[in-house]
Design an enzyme around this catalytic site. Structure first.
Site, PDB file in Angstrom:
ATOM      1  N   LYS A 173      54.826  -3.901   9.789  1.00 51.82           N
ATOM      2  CA  LYS A 173      55.703  -4.915  10.401  1.00 51.82           C
ATOM      3  C   LYS A 173      56.702  -4.301  11.357  1.00 51.82           C
ATOM      4  O   LYS A 173      57.079  -4.925  12.346  1.00 51.82           O
ATOM      5  CB  LYS A 173      56.394  -5.768   9.335  1.00 51.82           C
ATOM      6  CG  LYS A 173      55.403  -6.667   8.599  1.00 51.82           C
ATOM      7  CD  LYS A 173      55.961  -8.002   8.186  1.00 51.82           C
ATOM      8  CE  LYS A 173      54.813  -8.897   7.722  1.00 51.82           C
ATOM      9  NZ  LYS A 173      55.189 -10.159   7.180  1.00 51.82           N
ATOM     10  N   LYS A 199      43.700  -7.607   8.102  1.00 51.30           N
ATOM     11  CA  LYS A 199      43.661  -8.795   7.249  1.00 51.30           C
ATOM     12  C   LYS A 199      43.974 -10.073   8.032  1.00 51.30           C
ATOM     13  O   LYS A 199      44.701 -10.040   9.030  1.00 51.30           O
ATOM     14  CB  LYS A 199      44.591  -8.648   6.040  1.00 51.30           C
ATOM     15  CG  LYS A 199      46.056  -8.736   6.342  1.00 51.30           C
ATOM     16  CD  LYS A 199      46.873  -9.049   5.085  1.00 51.30           C
ATOM     17  CE  LYS A 199      48.271  -9.465   5.489  1.00 51.30           C
ATOM     18  NZ  LYS A 199      49.021 -10.196   4.515  1.00 51.30           N
ATOM     19  N   LYS A 242      48.748 -15.263   8.757  1.00 55.57           N
ATOM     20  CA  LYS A 242      49.197 -16.524   9.360  1.00 55.57           C
ATOM     21  C   LYS A 242      50.115 -16.284  10.542  1.00 55.57           C
ATOM     22  O   LYS A 242      50.323 -17.169  11.359  1.00 55.57           O
ATOM     23  CB  LYS A 242      49.828 -17.444   8.319  1.00 55.57           C
ATOM     24  CG  LYS A 242      51.055 -16.926   7.615  1.00 55.57           C
ATOM     25  CD  LYS A 242      51.612 -18.033   6.725  1.00 55.57           C
ATOM     26  CE  LYS A 242      51.733 -17.637   5.274  1.00 55.57           C
ATOM     27  NZ  LYS A 242      52.664 -16.536   5.000  1.00 55.57           N
TER      28      LYS A 242
HETATM   29  P1  ATP Z   1      52.564 -12.948   7.281  1.00 58.81           P
HETATM   30  O1  ATP Z   1      51.439 -13.032   8.267  1.00 58.81           O
HETATM   31  O2  ATP Z   1      53.775 -13.710   7.683  1.00 58.81           O
HETATM   32  O3  ATP Z   1      52.854 -11.547   6.836  1.00 58.81           O
HETATM   33  P2  ATP Z   1      50.691 -13.554   5.238  1.00 58.81           P
HETATM   34  O4  ATP Z   1      49.669 -14.454   5.814  1.00 58.81           O
HETATM   35  O5  ATP Z   1      50.335 -12.127   5.035  1.00 58.81           O
HETATM   36  O6  ATP Z   1      52.051 -13.701   6.016  1.00 58.81           O
HETATM   37  P3  ATP Z   1      52.185 -13.987   2.780  1.00 58.81           P
HETATM   38  O7  ATP Z   1      53.072 -15.162   2.679  1.00 58.81           O
HETATM   39  O8  ATP Z   1      52.824 -12.674   3.016  1.00 58.81           O
HETATM   40  O9  ATP Z   1      51.048 -14.229   3.872  1.00 58.81           O
HETATM   41  O10 ATP Z   1      51.292 -13.902   1.477  1.00 58.81           O
HETATM   42  C1  ATP Z   1      51.056 -14.943   0.553  1.00 58.81           C
HETATM   43  C2  ATP Z   1      49.950 -14.558  -0.396  1.00 58.81           C
HETATM   44  O11 ATP Z   1      48.706 -14.570   0.288  1.00 58.81           O
HETATM   45  C3  ATP Z   1      50.090 -13.150  -0.981  1.00 58.81           C
HETATM   46  O12 ATP Z   1      49.717 -13.175  -2.357  1.00 58.81           O
HETATM   47  C4  ATP Z   1      49.119 -12.338  -0.198  1.00 58.81           C
HETATM   48  O13 ATP Z   1      48.635 -11.235  -0.934  1.00 58.81           O
HETATM   49  C5  ATP Z   1      48.029 -13.343   0.074  1.00 58.81           C
HETATM   50  N1  ATP Z   1      47.299 -13.033   1.299  1.00 58.81           N
HETATM   51  C6  ATP Z   1      47.818 -13.005   2.545  1.00 58.81           C
HETATM   52  N2  ATP Z   1      46.867 -12.716   3.450  1.00 58.81           N
HETATM   53  C7  ATP Z   1      45.716 -12.548   2.742  1.00 58.81           C
HETATM   54  C8  ATP Z   1      44.370 -12.224   3.108  1.00 58.81           C
HETATM   55  N3  ATP Z   1      44.038 -12.035   4.370  1.00 58.81           N
HETATM   56  N4  ATP Z   1      43.439 -12.140   2.131  1.00 58.81           N
HETATM   57  C9  ATP Z   1      43.778 -12.360   0.853  1.00 58.81           C
HETATM   58  N5  ATP Z   1      45.033 -12.664   0.435  1.00 58.81           N
HETATM   59  C10 ATP Z   1      45.988 -12.752   1.351  1.00 58.81           C
END
Ligand code: ATP
Ligand code: LTN
Length: 332
Positions: A115, A197, A200
């Protein structure tokens, strides 16, 4: 009767439109755990401001996320669902834990490295101490298990280290939380860059499937998914794009990846991508229908998070009082 269920805590950031990765990696498991665990879920809005947010967008994303969690099957009769910023004890315990966490430990966190590279003009102290706030979230509720996707494992290990250090410095205070990671869907990759990964906050909307995407959009995004220059659908080291699509297909159909690969042997990538898109759209359809009802009923959402925050705050206060006493603060 005494409650003998183990306790589960997890949270998700209102940092954008929730994706298929969030759903398969975390939320779907949360829904399935509700009968076997005492579940507590939070919208991690304090964590979200570690990256600059437009205030109106943050409000919108928070309400949408709550509606989506309800639509996915989080049941407020069984579980707590609230906003982290409404329970002030999270920020207070995080401060204490900051004083029991080393700079070196925080600098090793891969999410911080990722980040800070991505937001090089805003490497704020909150981004650095993000994991101690996450530890506070979990430790306040003495959670036994924490259902998350694979990417959060390192943060959880740090939470255990901090908890263990505090316990051995004073006396048993915190429960050491275990990660609860379900293999299927634990790491959904970006459709445009299958070695990173699905996220969002990705600027390229074709990289992720939003849970609110309609069927045409879902199919179009899968059709455009980056694969490789070969022609056979098989699960094999190095075929990142195809492996990701097979994993997604397996997660939404319940078939194993081996069964899925067999189903498409002899078929081209085009047919395969279409089938994955259709399977995902069909899987999301009932959730999307319920979402429309919840998002139109804001009063209900407010009543859910208000009631849950009241209950959560009592549990959190009892832990915080003990911590304050142990570190030597005068009692009120
Ligand atoms: P950001 O993009 O803002 O970092 P994010 O999409 O990574 O957000 P978070 O809110 O940080 O999402 O994560 C919420 C949950 O979703 C966590 O348990 C995280 O491990 C899971 N998660 C996020 N992205 C993935 C992915 N690509 N595959 C599986 N699990 C995920
Ligand atoms: N950092 C988490 C969100 C989160 C969380 C938590 C998850 C904040 N607090 C406590 C589990 C337990 C993420 O998913 N990126």
């Amino acid at each position: 009767m005494e409650n003998t269920k183990k306790r589960s805590f997890s949270a998700i950031q209102p940092s954008g439109t929730i994706t298929l990765g969030n759903y398969l990696g975390a939320i779907r498991n949360w829904v399935n755990m509700q009968d076997d665990f005492e579940c507590i879920f939070a919208i991690a809005d304090l964590h979200t401001i570690t990256v600059r947010q437009e205030p109106s967008a943050l409000r919108k994303h928070s309400i949408e996320l709550l509606a989506m969690l309800l639509a996915a099957g989080i049941d407020p009769e069984k579980s707590l669902l609230f906003c982290q910023s409404h329970v002030h004890q999270h920020a207070e315990l995080a401060w204490v834990l900051n004083c029991y966490t080393q700079m070196g430990e925080l600098s090793r966190m891969t999410q911080f490295k990722d980040k800070s590279a991505k937001h090089a003009n805003n490497i704020n102290a909150g981004l650095f101490t993000y994991p101690t706030l996450m530890a506070a979230d979990i430790l306040l509720y003495k959670a036994d298990v924490v259902p998350v996707g694979e990417d959060q494992k390192q943060h959880l290990e740090l939470s255990r280290d901090i908890a263990g250090r505090f316990n051995s410095t004073y006396s048993d205070t915190f429960v050491l939380p275990e990660p609860y990671i379900i293999k299927s869907g634990a790491r959904v990759m970006s459709l445009q860059n299958p070695t990173s990964k699905m996220s969002k906050s990705d600027e390229n909307v074709n990289g992720f499937i939003a849970l609110t995407d309609d069927e045409d959009t879902i199919i179009r995004k899968f059709k455009r998914a980056v694969t490789d220059s070969e022609t056979t659908v098989e699960y094999r080291e190095g075929k990142y794009g195809i492996n990701n699509l097979l994993n997604i297909y397996s997660a939404v159909t319940g078939k194993t990846v081996i069964e899925a690969a067999k189903e498409f042997s002899g078929k081209g990538y085009g047919d395969f991508k279409l089938a994955v898109g259709e399977a995902v759209a069909a899987h999301l359809k009932p959730i999307q229908e319920r979402y429309k009802d919840y998002i139109g009923n804001k009063d209900y959402i407010v009543s859910v998070y208000t009631k849950s925050a009241g209950i959560a705050s009592k549990i959190a206060e009892s832990t915080l009082r003990k911590v304050y006493k142990k570190v030597g603060f005068l009692q009120k």
